[in-house]
Design a protein around this motif. Sequence first.
Motif: not given
Length: 145
Positions: A24-27, A38-45, A55-59, A61-65
């Motif tokens: 899933q994306t931060i968006d 912006n705040h959520l990006m810090k939380v995800a990090q 957290s996987q960057r790039g095309r 990519g996204g977030l997974t448990l």
Amino acid sequence: MRLTTQTDYALRTLMFLASKEGSQTIDDIASAYGISKNHLMKVAQRLASEGFIISQRGRGGGLTLARDPAEINIGAVVRALEEVSQFVECSPGSTNNCIVTPVCGLSHMLADAVEAFLGHLDQFTLSDAMGKRNRFADIFEVALA
């Protein structure tokens, strides 16, 4: 006791990820909750550095448990994100300028209360917090529509 916004957003992020399949994306998470990207990006990090998400960057990519929701302990998440050991100025290990510390028992009472709070949260996993997981997914689908 009040949890910081960072911990609040972290728990919300974990619930969002638990309700969805795949990355899933931060968006998407920010849009679903109506919170700052912006705040959520810090939380995800922070969640990634603590090992709760991947957290996987790039095309593509996204977030997974990082683990199954039944293996993510709510108390562990709160401990990782909150400064619970520094609840008041006179907590052990803090800079203490309070003149009544030698005769005051308040710090021990508060420390015990924080431990009771965290001990209670230790009884629950992310899976427990989700309740009816499919209902979460339905609510997020409406929010993102």
